[in-house]
Design a protein around this motif. Structure first.
Motif, short mmCIF file in Angstrom:
data_model
loop_
_atom_site.label_atom_id
_atom_site.label_comp_id
_atom_site.label_asym_id
_atom_site.label_seq_id
_atom_site.Cartn_x
_atom_site.Cartn_y
_atom_site.Cartn_z
N SER A 90 22.23 12.39 -70.93
CA SER A 90 23.61 11.83 -70.76
C SER A 90 23.72 11.86 -68.83
O SER A 90 23.57 13.35 -67.81
N LEU A 91 24.39 10.49 -68.31
CA LEU A 91 24.06 11.11 -66.47
C LEU A 91 25.33 9.94 -66.44
O LEU A 91 24.72 8.56 -67.00
N THR A 92 25.72 9.73 -65.73
CA THR A 92 27.21 8.68 -64.67
C THR A 92 26.16 9.13 -63.31
O THR A 92 26.11 9.51 -63.25
N VAL A 93 26.05 7.42 -62.82
CA VAL A 93 25.73 7.18 -61.10
C VAL A 93 27.39 6.26 -61.20
O VAL A 93 27.41 4.83 -61.64
N ARG A 94 28.14 6.40 -60.23
CA ARG A 94 28.87 5.81 -59.20
C ARG A 94 28.96 4.38 -58.72
O ARG A 94 27.71 4.92 -57.72
N LYS A 95 29.73 3.85 -58.12
CA LYS A 95 29.19 2.98 -57.65
C LYS A 95 29.22 3.50 -56.21
O LYS A 95 30.08 4.45 -55.35
N GLY A 96 29.00 3.73 -55.20
CA GLY A 96 28.38 3.80 -53.60
C GLY A 96 27.78 5.28 -53.74
O GLY A 96 27.71 5.62 -52.60
N GLU A 97 27.35 5.49 -54.63
CA GLU A 97 26.37 7.23 -54.86
C GLU A 97 25.54 7.26 -54.70
O GLU A 97 24.41 6.03 -55.49
N LYS B 222 19.91 5.95 -46.24
CA LYS B 222 21.69 6.23 -46.14
C LYS B 222 21.94 5.45 -45.02
O LYS B 222 23.45 4.88 -45.77
N ASP B 223 21.74 4.60 -44.53
CA ASP B 223 22.19 3.39 -43.63
C ASP B 223 22.36 2.62 -44.13
O ASP B 223 23.95 2.12 -44.60
N ILE B 224 21.87 1.68 -45.62
CA ILE B 224 21.52 1.07 -46.12
C ILE B 224 22.90 1.33 -46.78
O ILE B 224 24.29 0.68 -47.64
N ASN B 225 23.17 2.56 -47.44
CA ASN B 225 23.35 2.74 -48.96
C ASN B 225 25.22 3.19 -47.69
O ASN B 225 26.16 2.38 -48.36
N ARG B 226 25.72 3.27 -47.16
CA ARG B 226 26.64 3.36 -46.08
C ARG B 226 27.09 1.60 -45.55
O ARG B 226 28.47 1.71 -45.68
N GLU C 286 13.78 18.40 -50.05
CA GLU C 286 14.28 18.07 -48.95
C GLU C 286 14.69 16.52 -49.14
O GLU C 286 15.87 16.26 -47.97
N VAL C 287 14.23 16.21 -49.70
CA VAL C 287 14.62 14.21 -49.77
C VAL C 287 15.86 14.90 -50.55
O VAL C 287 16.68 14.05 -49.69
N ILE C 288 16.40 15.71 -51.12
CA ILE C 288 17.55 15.31 -52.20
C ILE C 288 18.73 15.84 -50.68
O ILE C 288 19.44 14.90 -50.65
N ARG C 289 18.39 16.80 -49.96
CA ARG C 289 19.43 17.69 -49.15
C ARG C 289 19.49 16.02 -47.69
O ARG C 289 20.40 16.74 -47.44
N SER C 290 18.06 15.72 -47.74
CA SER C 290 18.85 14.85 -46.77
C SER C 290 19.66 13.54 -46.90
O SER C 290 20.71 13.26 -45.96
N ILE C 291 19.61 13.44 -48.22
CA ILE C 291 20.43 11.81 -48.65
C ILE C 291 21.32 12.19 -49.69
O ILE C 291 22.56 11.18 -49.98
#
Length: 360
Positions: free
Chosen positions: A40-47, A199-203, A217-222
């Protein structure tokens, strides 16, 4: 009708529309193996959500359920509020356009130019050529590859190929971008540039991104938030800085082993499980606790010696996260207990790593 009920219902509906992805008790078995066992998992808009786990943990099955290539045995998959797991292929096609995908090995068509690769999703949709090329040009500018529009994939570096893959994934203006080990085939420097681009595209676009990876390290970065998957279950979930500061599960601690500070090997090799002349502590702090002058306050509150032998303060998601290794000399158990009690009173996580026979 009761106005409180109306307001509550409207608030719930509004919250639901902010969930780009919602998974409810997802289960999928292959023979006797439970690939997914109640996710069970939720991903919010823009996250930006990172899902991390070892090989065989269930990551690939999960991502295939998200894009409709795999159907769960039980449970529900909601994309932008619509349940997709029981839809037929015809109904799935427009929904799949709302999901962009980037892959570990790029999956570019070698016989097509860069701009044609980027425009391919729009060609499949039946969009006019002028519209396709205009959109491809916009996206190649976004990923800083405008000068490669007429080139072929064989002439590109790995990082450039992945940038083309990202541009192609964005062609149909998706609501969700899925990244399946997208940096695993890249060198560290190129990986950093690709993560910075995502990350820039996300912003810029407010794009929701779900990262599947085995690299912390990928998780930590973005990522904003991380979910740790093991044997088909989510074993830990939370803001990245919080999970890095105080991992709760054994698998998370093992995955973090390469990115969290560790006692230097020459000191770790001297640790003994029994008594010694000094006790070595690991102290983890985060958030407000890491902003306080912890060691000077400890020295003032607990008379007696201790030394900092390794560690420091890092910043993750703008939050301070500290790991300190302290050596407490002597065999006075009450002095050691006072130090540990004080540290815990400051919201620190304290672990006795062992003892050394000679001073550190």
């Amino acid at each position: 009708m009761d106005q409180h009920f109306i307001a509550t219902t409207e608030a719930a509906d509004q919250a639901a529309t902010q969930d780009v992805v919602r998974l409810v008790d997802l289960k999928r078995r292959f023979g006797q193996t439970a690939a997914l066992d109640g996710i069970s998992l939720t991903v919010r808009k823009g996250e930006v959500l990172g899902i991390i786990g070892r090989s065989g943990a269930g990551k690939s099955t999960l991502i295939r359920c998200l894009n409709g290539l795999e159907r769960p045995d039980t449970g529900e998959v909601f994309i932008e509020g619509r349940e997709i797991s029981r839809l037929g292929e015809r109904e799935l096609q427009p929904l799949r356009r709302r999901i962009g995908m980037i892959f570990q090995h790029f999956n570019l068509l070698s016989a097509k130019t860069v701009e044609d690769n980027v425009a391919l999703p729009l060609k499949i949709e039946g969009r006019p050529k002028a519209e396709r090329l205009k959109r491809a040009a916009e996206l190649l500018d976004l990923v800083c590859l405008s000068e490669k529009a007429k080139a072929y994939p064989a002439s590109l570096s790995g990082g450039q190929k992945q940038r083309v893959g990202i541009a192609r994934a964005l062609a149909a203006r998706p609501a969700l971008l899925l990244s399946d080990e997208a940096t695993s085939a890249l060198d560290p420097e190129t990986t950093r540039s690709i993560l910075a681009l995502l990350k820039d595209i996300n912003r810029q676009l407010g794009l929701t991104i779900l990262l599947i990876t085995h690299e912390m390290e990928v998780i930590r970065s973005i990522a904003d938030r991380v979910a740790v998957i093991d044997a088909g279950r989510i074993v830990e979930e939370g803001p990245v800085w919080s999970v890095f500061a105080d991992p709760q599960s054994d698998i998370t601690r093992r995955l973090l082993g390469t990115v969290r500070p560790q006692l230097p090997p020459e000191l770790a090799a001297r640790l003994l499980p029994g008594a010694g002349t000094e006790t070595v502590l690991r102290v983890d702090v985060a958030g407000e606790a890491a902003r306080e002058p912890l060691l000077s306050d400890l020295a003032a509150a607990v008379p007696g010696p201790f030394r900092l032998v390794h560690g420091g303060i890092d910043h993750i998601q703008r939050q301070p996260v500290g790991t300190l290794f302290l050596s407490v000399p002597g065999s006075d158990a009450s002095h050691l207990a006072e130090i540990i009690t004080f540290l815990k009173s400051r919201q620190a996580r304290v672990e006795v790593l062992g003892h050394v026979a000679d001073p550190v």
